[in-house]
Motif scaffolding. Structure first.
Motif, PDB file in Angstrom:
ATOM      1  N   VAL A  30      48.775 -38.732  34.797  1.00 19.04           N
ATOM      2  CA  VAL A  30      50.135 -39.269  34.788  1.00 19.04           C
ATOM      3  C   VAL A  30      50.942 -38.630  33.660  1.00 19.04           C
ATOM      4  N   VAL A  31      50.323 -38.504  32.474  1.00 18.15           N
ATOM      5  CA  VAL A  31      50.999 -37.879  31.324  1.00 18.15           C
ATOM      6  C   VAL A  31      51.339 -36.422  31.642  1.00 18.15           C
ATOM      7  N   GLU A  32      50.385 -35.681  32.249  1.00 21.61           N
ATOM      8  CA  GLU A  32      50.643 -34.274  32.556  1.00 21.61           C
ATOM      9  C   GLU A  32      51.707 -34.120  33.636  1.00 21.61           C
ATOM     10  N   ALA A  43      52.404 -25.100  35.612  1.00 24.14           N
ATOM     11  CA  ALA A  43      50.996 -25.141  35.188  1.00 24.14           C
ATOM     12  C   ALA A  43      50.561 -26.565  34.869  1.00 24.14           C
ATOM     13  N   LEU A  44      51.440 -27.341  34.222  1.00 23.76           N
ATOM     14  CA  LEU A  44      51.111 -28.743  33.940  1.00 23.76           C
ATOM     15  C   LEU A  44      51.033 -29.551  35.231  1.00 23.76           C
ATOM     16  N   LEU A  45      51.969 -29.306  36.156  1.00 21.96           N
ATOM     17  CA  LEU A  45      51.934 -30.034  37.430  1.00 21.96           C
ATOM     18  C   LEU A  45      50.676 -29.672  38.215  1.00 21.96           C
ATOM     19  N   ALA A  46      50.311 -28.380  38.174  1.00 23.67           N
ATOM     20  CA  ALA A  46      49.099 -27.955  38.874  1.00 23.67           C
ATOM     21  C   ALA A  46      47.871 -28.613  38.265  1.00 23.67           C
ATOM     22  N   ASP A  47      47.827 -28.663  36.929  1.00 22.08           N
ATOM     23  CA  ASP A  47      46.679 -29.289  36.269  1.00 22.08           C
ATOM     24  C   ASP A  47      46.649 -30.787  36.543  1.00 22.08           C
ATOM     25  N   ALA A  48      47.830 -31.401  36.617  1.00 25.51           N
ATOM     26  CA  ALA A  48      47.887 -32.822  36.974  1.00 25.51           C
ATOM     27  C   ALA A  48      47.342 -33.036  38.379  1.00 25.51           C
ATOM     28  N   MET A  51      43.672 -32.796  38.194  1.00 23.59           N
ATOM     29  CA  MET A  51      43.106 -34.011  37.611  1.00 23.59           C
ATOM     30  C   MET A  51      43.168 -35.180  38.597  1.00 23.59           C
ATOM     31  N   LEU A  52      44.190 -35.204  39.454  1.00 22.35           N
ATOM     32  CA  LEU A  52      44.266 -36.243  40.486  1.00 22.35           C
ATOM     33  C   LEU A  52      43.082 -36.130  41.432  1.00 22.35           C
ATOM     34  N   VAL A  53      42.808 -34.893  41.859  1.00 28.54           N
ATOM     35  CA  VAL A  53      41.674 -34.657  42.753  1.00 28.54           C
ATOM     36  C   VAL A  53      40.370 -35.063  42.081  1.00 28.54           C
TER      37      VAL A  53
END
Length: 304
Positions: A30-32, A43-48, A51-53
Motif C-alpha cells: 500500500v505504501v509503495e 518502478a514503485l508501482l511495479a514493485d507494489a 508485492m500484491l502477488v
C-alpha cells in the motif's frame, strides 16, 4: 484396500511468522503504491504489484494448510485440499495480466518519459527494501524443511530484488537525470513476476490435470512395487497424482502368487510408496483371478 497416513499439523510458530510476513508485505505494498502514484514512478508501482502477488502467495501459504485440514463431506470426498491449487492457478493468471500491463506502460514511458520525484521514490523504495530484508530474515531460518515456507521465502526474495531495482532507479534519476531508468527497471521487475507466475501456472495446471508429481517416474514406481516382495507378480492400472502440493496419492491393481499373504503384500506396498516416494494415500485392488478389466497374466504388469 484403502490405506493412508496422516500429515503433521502445521507448526504454530511458522504459521505466525507467515501471518506477520503477510501483514508487513500488505502494508508495504500500500505504501509503495501510494508512493508510486505520488512520485510518478512506474518502478514503485511495479514493485507494489509484485508485492500484491506475493502477499497473496504468503496468504495462501498461511491458509492453505488450514483449508486442507477441513474434513471431507458428502459432496467433497477428498475435502478442500485442492482449493490451494485453484487459488494458485488464478493467482498466476492475475500475475501474467499484471506483467502485460507493466511492460506496456514501461514501453510507453520509454518513448514518452514522465516527470518523477526521485526523493519520494528513493525514500519509499528504501523503506520497502528494509521491510523485505526483515521479512526474509524472519522466514529464512525456517525454510529448509518446510515447502510452504521455502516458497514464501522465494517470493520475498523477489520482492527484495524489486525494491532494490526501485532504489537503483531512484538514484539514477536523482544523480544523473536518467528518466529511462524507471521504466527500464520496471521491465526487470515484470520479468521477475513473469518467471514466478509461469512456474506457478505450470505447477498448478499439472496438479489440476492430475499429472504424475514432479520428479517422479511411474515406471520407477511400478518397478519398486514389483521388487518389494517376491509374492507380487503383477502391478497394473497404476495411477499416481497429487490432490494438492505435497499430497501424493496412488491407486493400483496388484496380482499375487497363489501362496502369497495379501495383508503382508499390501503392507509392503504401503511402506514402499511412503518411504521411497512419499505417497501416503494408497488404494490397492488385489486381482486374485486376473484383472476383471483386462487380461493381465501373473508376471505381466505395466501402466495402461
Amino acid at each position: 484396500m484403502h490405506m493412508h497416513g496422516h500429515a503433521a499439523h502445521p507448526d504454530g510458530a511458522r504459521s505466525r511468522r507467515l501471518a506477520w510476513a503477510f501483514v508487513l508485505t500488505s502494508v508495504m505494498l500500500v505504501v509503495e503504491a501510494a508512493g508510486g502514484i505520488w512520485s510518478g514512478s512506474l518502478a514503485l508501482l511495479a514493485d507494489a504489484g509484485h508485492m500484491l502477488v506475493d502477499a497473496m502467495a504468503l496468504l495462501l501459504a498461511f491458509v492453505g494448510a488450514w483449508i486442507a485440514m477441513r474434513p471431507a463431506d458428502t459432496r467433497r470426498s477428498y475435502g478442500y485440499g485442492r482449493m490451494e491449487v485453484l487459488a494458485g492457478f488464478v493467482n498466476a493468471l492475475i500475475q501474467l495480466a499484471l506483467v502485460a500491463w507493466i511492460i506496456y506502460e514501461a514501453v510507453t514511458r520509454l518513448w514518452h518519459p514522465h516527470a518523477i520525484l526521485p526523493g519520494v521514490m528513493l525514500v519509499v523504495a528504501a523503506i520497502g527494501l528494509l521491510v523485505n530484508m526483515f521479512v526474509l530474515w524472519m522466514l529464512h531460518g525456517h525454510a529448509g524443511d518446510d515447502l510452504n515456507m521455502a516458497g514464501a521465502v522465494l517470493h520475498v526474495v523477489g520482492d527484495l530484488l524489486g525494491s532494490l531495482a526501485a532504489v537503483l532507479a531512484a538514484l539514477a534519476i536523482a544523480l544523473f537525470g536518467w528518466l529511462w531508468a524507471d521504466p527500464a527497471l520496471s521491465i526487470l521487475v515484470a520479468l521477475l513476476i513473469a518467471n514466478s507466475a509461469w512456474r506457478l501456472l505450470r505447477r498448478s495446471a499439472h496438479i489440476l490435470l492430475e499429472g504424475v508429481p514432479e520428479g517422479m517416474d511411474s515406471t520407477e514406481v511400478e518397478r519398486a512395487l514389483r521388487e518389494a516382495d517376491t509374492a507380487i507378480c503383477g502391478v497394473h492400472h497404476l495411477h499416481v497424482w497429487q490432490l494438492a502440493s505435497g499430497s501424493r496419492m496412488a491407486t493400483l491393481h496388484l496380482q499375487l502368487t497363489p501362496s502369497a499373504e495379501p495383508e503382508r503384500a499390501m503392507l509392503l506396498v504401503r511402506e514402499t510408496l511412503q518411504q521411497r516416494f512419499d505417497i501416503r494415500h494408497v488404494t490397492v485392488q488385489i486381482d486374485a483371478q486376473g484383472c476383471p478389466d483386462e487380461d493381465h497374466a501373473c508376471g505381466g504388469g505395466g501402466i495402461p
